[in-house]
Design a protein around this motif. Structure first.
Motif, PDB file in Angstrom:
ATOM      1  N   SER A 246      66.403  32.869  13.987  1.00  0.00           N
ATOM      2  CA  SER A 246      67.634  33.423  14.533  1.00  0.00           C
ATOM      3  C   SER A 246      68.052  34.676  13.771  1.00  0.00           C
ATOM      4  CB  SER A 246      68.753  32.383  14.480  1.00  0.00           C
ATOM      5  OG  SER A 246      69.988  32.963  14.824  1.00  0.00           O
ATOM      6  N   LYS A 247      68.311  35.738  14.506  1.00  0.00           N
ATOM      7  CA  LYS A 247      68.768  36.980  13.883  1.00  0.00           C
ATOM      8  C   LYS A 247      70.163  36.821  13.309  1.00  0.00           C
ATOM      9  CE  LYS A 247      69.492  41.901  14.764  1.00  0.00           C
ATOM     10  NZ  LYS A 247      69.448  42.997  15.765  1.00  0.00           N
ATOM     11  N   ALA A 248      71.024  36.084  14.044  1.00  0.00           N
ATOM     12  CA  ALA A 248      72.388  35.850  13.553  1.00  0.00           C
ATOM     13  C   ALA A 248      72.375  35.028  12.268  1.00  0.00           C
ATOM     14  CB  ALA A 248      73.208  35.133  14.631  1.00  0.00           C
ATOM     15  N   GLY A 249      71.456  34.069  12.199  1.00  0.00           N
ATOM     16  CA  GLY A 249      71.340  33.263  10.984  1.00  0.00           C
ATOM     17  C   GLY A 249      70.898  34.093   9.799  1.00  0.00           C
ATOM     18  N   LYS A 250      69.972  35.024  10.034  1.00  0.00           N
ATOM     19  CA  LYS A 250      69.524  35.909   8.960  1.00  0.00           C
ATOM     20  C   LYS A 250      70.669  36.772   8.445  1.00  0.00           C
ATOM     21  CE  LYS A 250      64.655  36.423  10.321  1.00  0.00           C
ATOM     22  NZ  LYS A 250      63.601  37.378  10.728  1.00  0.00           N
ATOM     23  N   GLU A 251      71.442  37.347   9.382  1.00  0.00           N
ATOM     24  CA  GLU A 251      72.544  38.222   8.985  1.00  0.00           C
ATOM     25  C   GLU A 251      73.610  37.459   8.215  1.00  0.00           C
ATOM     26  OE1 GLU A 251      73.893  39.990  12.573  1.00  0.00           O
ATOM     27  OE2 GLU A 251      72.211  41.408  12.719  1.00  0.00           O
ATOM     28  N   LYS A 252      73.922  36.242   8.657  1.00  0.00           N
ATOM     29  CA  LYS A 252      74.933  35.440   7.966  1.00  0.00           C
ATOM     30  C   LYS A 252      74.459  35.060   6.572  1.00  0.00           C
ATOM     31  CE  LYS A 252      77.791  31.305   8.371  1.00  0.00           C
ATOM     32  NZ  LYS A 252      78.128  30.117   9.193  1.00  0.00           N
ATOM     33  N   ALA A 253      73.184  34.673   6.444  1.00  0.00           N
ATOM     34  CA  ALA A 253      72.654  34.300   5.138  1.00  0.00           C
ATOM     35  C   ALA A 253      72.632  35.494   4.184  1.00  0.00           C
ATOM     36  CB  ALA A 253      71.248  33.727   5.306  1.00  0.00           C
ATOM     37  N   LEU A 254      72.242  36.654   4.689  1.00  0.00           N
ATOM     38  CA  LEU A 254      72.212  37.845   3.852  1.00  0.00           C
ATOM     39  C   LEU A 254      73.613  38.263   3.418  1.00  0.00           C
ATOM     40  CD1 LEU A 254      69.489  40.012   5.654  1.00  0.00           C
ATOM     41  CD2 LEU A 254      69.336  39.002   3.366  1.00  0.00           C
ATOM     42  N   SER A 255      74.599  38.115   4.305  1.00  0.00           N
ATOM     43  CA  SER A 255      75.963  38.512   3.973  1.00  0.00           C
ATOM     44  C   SER A 255      76.547  37.637   2.876  1.00  0.00           C
ATOM     45  CB  SER A 255      76.853  38.460   5.215  1.00  0.00           C
ATOM     46  OG  SER A 255      77.001  37.127   5.672  1.00  0.00           O
ATOM     47  N   THR A 256      76.184  36.346   2.866  1.00  0.00           N
ATOM     48  CA  THR A 256      76.706  35.456   1.835  1.00  0.00           C
ATOM     49  C   THR A 256      76.039  35.684   0.486  1.00  0.00           C
ATOM     50  OG1 THR A 256      75.114  33.726   2.439  1.00  0.00           O
ATOM     51  CG2 THR A 256      77.266  33.654   3.500  1.00  0.00           C
ATOM     52  N   CYS A 257      74.844  36.279   0.491  1.00  0.00           N
ATOM     53  CA  CYS A 257      74.102  36.498  -0.761  1.00  0.00           C
ATOM     54  C   CYS A 257      74.288  37.900  -1.319  1.00  0.00           C
ATOM     55  CB  CYS A 257      72.616  36.240  -0.550  1.00  0.00           C
ATOM     56  SG  CYS A 257      72.200  34.543  -0.151  1.00  0.00           S
ATOM     57  N   SER A 258      74.522  38.869  -0.462  1.00  0.00           N
ATOM     58  CA  SER A 258      74.522  40.264  -0.902  1.00  0.00           C
ATOM     59  C   SER A 258      75.622  40.551  -1.920  1.00  0.00           C
ATOM     60  CB  SER A 258      74.667  41.192   0.304  1.00  0.00           C
ATOM     61  OG  SER A 258      75.856  40.897   1.019  1.00  0.00           O
TER      62      SER A 258
END
Length: 322
Positions: A246-258
């Motif tokens: 999921s692209k949305a899942g990738k973006e959400k995971a990256l936002s929480t880590c960045s």
């Protein structure tokens, strides 16, 4: 040739001289040659310190208020402790820094200097530990999402927080015990804006080899080992993110880590340069610049980074204000 009585006499005289010239206070040089920039620089530090206390305290109160159900999650509880630590680090350093900037060379009692050194070391190590356990929390949330709630339970959460606070104060206490064994018999001028360990060791008139070894070992454990742990967790995190469909899942995971990764790179990077080798010939100009980043700039940007990159915090702020 000297006989045994001469040697004993000279040794006694040396001990007496040291006792008579024992340093009772230190003089902080601060930032020299500010000239016309003294008042603007003073205003800048006042602004930074006020913003640090206001922003970080707002995050702590926001999380404690439980204005959103998501504020109960371990990630935000860790964040509240991180924000509190940022306040404590800046508060340990800022008042004396402002006095040094405004008045120039400033005297500080030896007891006050050692006390400031202890608490600054404790809060610095505490922040390193909190950033490390936060990376482990993100690893569980992204790489082990189905087991996250069962693994990161209240018992583990409290254990990680207790570990962070205990390591911070105990490690600093060990280093402090070594430092208090040193003799300071002059000079008493510290080329810094607060009592930091590197310029303070330069003033000791006794052998400081064991102190430097102990401080380097602490820096190795707190800095490199924990940094290595963070690197490994993020390698696993990015591997899991790139395998998400999921692209949305990738973006959400990256936002929480960045946001966490940005804070880690800034904080750990300057710490490793500062404290891995506090030995002779240290560049005090670089020391002051990096210390200013650690004590004032990083705590100022931490809440901004977390607020800008975290939608839940922004929404919770809006709910709380409305």
């Amino acid at each position: 040739m000297y006989n045994i009585y001469d040697i004993i006499f000279f040794h006694s005289q040396e001990v007496l001289r040291r006792n008579q010239t024992k340093v009772v206070d230190f003089i902080l040089l601060g930032f020299q040659n500010l000239g016309l920039f003294r008042i603007p620089f003073f205003i800048l530090i006042v602004f930074l310190y006020t913003a640090i206390v206001t922003a970080n305290l707002s995050i702590v109160l926001l999380i404690l208020s439980r204005s959103s159900s998501k504020m109960n999650s371990p990630m935000y509880i860790f964040l509240s402790h991180l924000s509190l630590t940022d306040i404590l680090i800046s508060t340990t350093v800022a008042p004396k820094t402002l006095q040094v900037i405004l008045l120039g060379n400033t005297s500080m009692p030896a007891l006050g200097c050692f006390t400031q050194l202890y608490f600054f070391g404790a809060f610095t190590i505490l922040e390193c530990c909190l950033l490390t356990v936060m990376s482990y929390d993100r690893y569980l949330a992204i790489c082990r999402p189905l087991r996250y709630t069962s693994v990161m339970n209240i018992k583990l959460l409290n254990g990680l927080l207790t570990y962070s606070w205990m390591v911070g104060f105990l490690q600093s206490l060990i280093s402090h015990t070594f430092i208090l064994q040193l003799d300071f018999c002059g000079p008493n001028v510290i080329d810094h804006f607060f009592c930091d360990i590197a310029p303070l060791l330069e003033l000791s008139c006794s052998d400081r080899t064991w102190v430097e070894i102990e401080v380097s070992l602490v820096a190795l454990f707190v800095g490199l080992f924990q940094m290595l742990f963070i690197i490994i967790t993020y390698i696993l995190i990015f591997y899991s993110i790139f395998n998400m469909s999921s692209k949305a899942g990738k973006e959400k995971a990256l936002s929480t880590c960045s946001s966490h990764l940005a804070v880690v790179c800034t904080y750990y990077g300057t710490l490793i340069i500062l404290y891995l080798s506090p030995a002779r010939g240290y560049s005090f100009s670089l020391n002051k610049m990096l210390s200013l980043i650690n004590t004032m700039v990083t705590p100022f940007f931490n809440p901004i980074i977390y607020t800008m990159r975290n939608q839940e915090i922004r929404m919770a702020f809006k709910v709380l204000l409305c």
